[in-house]
Design a protein around this motif. Structure first.
Motif, short mmCIF file in Angstrom:
data_model
loop_
_atom_site.label_atom_id
_atom_site.label_comp_id
_atom_site.label_asym_id
_atom_site.label_seq_id
_atom_site.Cartn_x
_atom_site.Cartn_y
_atom_site.Cartn_z
N LEU A 171 0.84 -1.20 0.00
CA LEU A 171 0.00 0.00 0.00
C LEU A 171 0.87 1.24 0.00
O LEU A 171 1.86 1.33 0.74
CB LEU A 171 -0.91 0.03 1.23
N LYS A 208 -9.75 -0.04 1.98
CA LYS A 208 -8.77 1.02 1.78
C LYS A 208 -9.39 2.39 2.01
O LYS A 208 -10.51 2.65 1.61
CB LYS A 208 -8.24 0.91 0.35
N LYS A 209 -8.63 3.25 2.64
CA LYS A 209 -9.00 4.64 2.88
C LYS A 209 -10.23 4.81 3.80
O LYS A 209 -10.85 5.85 3.81
CB LYS A 209 -9.27 5.37 1.55
#
Lengths: 247, 270
Positions: A171, A208-209
């Motif tokens: 990542l 993610k995020k």
């Protein structure tokens, strides 16, 4: 009226900035880095606190064995360890660990081997580190390299074998500030030591995020990466190791 | 006026701090073995001047299937989702279907659940369930009960699946006058479910292990449509939020900590 409002706003901003000073926590000497003094009930019961050395244990076991299989929490003094539980085959006394057969147990002459009350390491344990690849901070050992090169062969499980995880998602984590290059997170190096559950979903969401408030300030206060990378895994002084392009 | 604005700012600051703390990047506290699967029901207890009800799954699942209560007795799967009234229990619904003061199949007299009128002497009986925040001497002790069963990590620390398979517990799946007798069905073979991410082991799902406790109806068609494989799409994020597998695994059945208990098929080398 406006002035009052402005003053209050300034105060809030000032309080916020004061909070975000880049003070790195003071590191312990290399041989004591990662050594934990456990005193949940010891002192209350007039027993000398327990010393637990990560450098001794991580040569022989991955984090997963104790923090997943044996259910030791990450935070000192939050696991309900008792002498009775350990003698009964839980925590330190789990079969395959300090059960009196594999390694020393909970019998009389052995008490002081853990109930020592000091972080000072044994000479033989310090000497055992000299053969391992060096790193600048923490224990002065690059544990990731040591594992990759097969210089240490820690057990990955006691009773529940880990299914082969080839998960290697890398990542790229953008920094909050413009002039700081992104951090690179490799799953592979982490999976070698840890179980998925050690980080997900409590510390980091899996989508993610979606992890909120994931900032350097919070990390330095012991959240997110800071859960491990302040006290046991390589400390934050090593900026480059996560932010490879930093100057 | 000044005071109002300052007060307003203070409140705003407090809200900001609280929102900031809503997600922390640290580990959560795990329930202790005897706390795992405990449901606190506080729908109407407060109105009746009683503490909330504490229901321990570990005690009830030593004798009954999940299906019996969650299908035949119509208990919702979410705490507070059923909103049981005292009058319902007194008429023999919900808890009152078993807790009616009569002898059950094993000849044991189960204490009566709610009544419409009370005397002071009833208090001890009320407290058997309405125990939140009180120190109540219970009929069953967790250590004594769990000591009889095979051990396991996480959750209650009990391997329920093995306890049932070894015959240490005999599950009651039918309640006379409530359940219908169903013919056993042919057991389907275990199958795999692919993980979303490459490199994560596939899930091996066993209907056989699930139907012992759940029959068909606990999961189908509400949680999983289940008419055709792949008809229900779901992700780990939804599961962590208490949907799909997370409806049970996370609060009562073995918790989601145990990733590789489901994601158990070895990854094929690429």
């Amino acid at each position: 009226m406006k002035q009052v409002l402005l003053a209050a706003l300034l105060l809030v901003v000032a309080a916020g900035t004061a909070n975000s000073q880049w003070d790195l926590p003071r590191n312990l000497p290399p041989e004591e880095y990662g050594t934990v003094l456990i005193d949940r009930t010891s002192a209350q019961n007039t027993v000398v606190p327990v010393v637990f050395s990560h450098i001794v244990h991580r040569r022989k076991h991955t984090c997963r064995v104790c923090h997943f299989e044996i259910e030791f929490n990450f935070k000192t003094n939050t696991t309900e360890i008792t002498e009775a539980a350990s003698r009964g085959g839980k925590f330190c006394g789990t079969a395959g660990c300090h059960d009196g057969r594999t390694v020393f147990g909970h019998d009389k002459p052995n008490c002081e081997r853990c109930h020592r009350g000091t972080r000072a390491a044994d000479k033989k344990d310090i000497d055992a580190l000299t053969a391992l690849p060096k790193s600048r901070f923490g224990n002065g050992v690059n544990w990731v390299k040591a594992l990759e090169k097969g210089l240490i062969k820690p057990l990955t499980h006691l009773t529940m074998p880990q299914t082969d995880l080839s998960f290697d998602k890398r990542l790229l984590l953008e920094a909050e500030w413009n002039n700081i290059p992104p951090a690179l997170f490799p799953h592979r190096e982490h999976v070698a030591w840890l179980d998925c559950n050690n980080c997900h979903p409590d510390i980091f969401n899996i989508k993610k995020k979606t992890t909120k408030h994931f900032s350097m300030v919070r990390i330095l206060k012991g959240e997110f990466c800071g859960v491990c990378h302040l006290t046991v895994a390589f400390p934050m002084d090593d900026c480059k190791r996560c932010h490879p392009k930093i100057r | 006026m000044k005071k109002t604005i300052l007060l307003g700012m203070f409140i705003l600051l407090c809200v900001a701090v609280t929102v900031g703390l809503a997600q922390t990047g640290v580990k959560k506290k795990r329930p202790l073995p005897y706390e795992y699967g405990r449901v606190v029901m506080n729908g109407l207890s407060g109105q009746a001047g009683l503490p909330a009800v504490e229901f321990d799954h570990w005690l009830h699942r030593t004798r009954f299937t999940c299906r019996l209560c969650h299908v035949d007795l119509a208990f919702a799967m979410k705490a507070g989702g059923t909103n049981v009234r005292a009058v319902d229990n007194a008429k023999g619904f919900y808890c009152g279907a078993c807790h009616n003061g009569k002898k059950d199949g094993t000849g044991k007299r189960l204490f009566e659940s709610c009544a419409v009128t009370y005397t002071r002497e009833d208090l001890h009986r009320c407290e058997q369930c309405h125990s939140r925040g009180r120190t109540v001497k219970r009929e069953y002790d967790f250590d004594a009960v769990s000591g009889r069963f095979p051990k396991e990590r996480f959750g209650n620390g009990i391997n329920w699946e093995k306890a049932e398979a070894d015959g240490l517990i005999k599950l009651v799946d039918e309640l006379p006058g409530v359940s219908i007798h169903r013919q056993p069905m042919k057991v389907q073979k275990d199958f795999t479910i692919a993980a979303e991410n490459k490199g994560i082991p596939e899930i091996i799902f066993s209907h056989k292990k699930h139907t012992v406790w759940n029959g068909c109806e606990v999961c189908h068609p509400e949680i999983f449509i289940g008419v055709k494989r792949g008809a229900t799409k779901y992700s780990m994020v939804e599961i962590y939020n208490g949907k799909f597998c997370g409806a049970c695994h996370g609060s009562v059945a073995f918790p989601l900590l145990d990733c590789q208990r489901c994601h158990s098929k070895p990854v094929q080398p690429a």
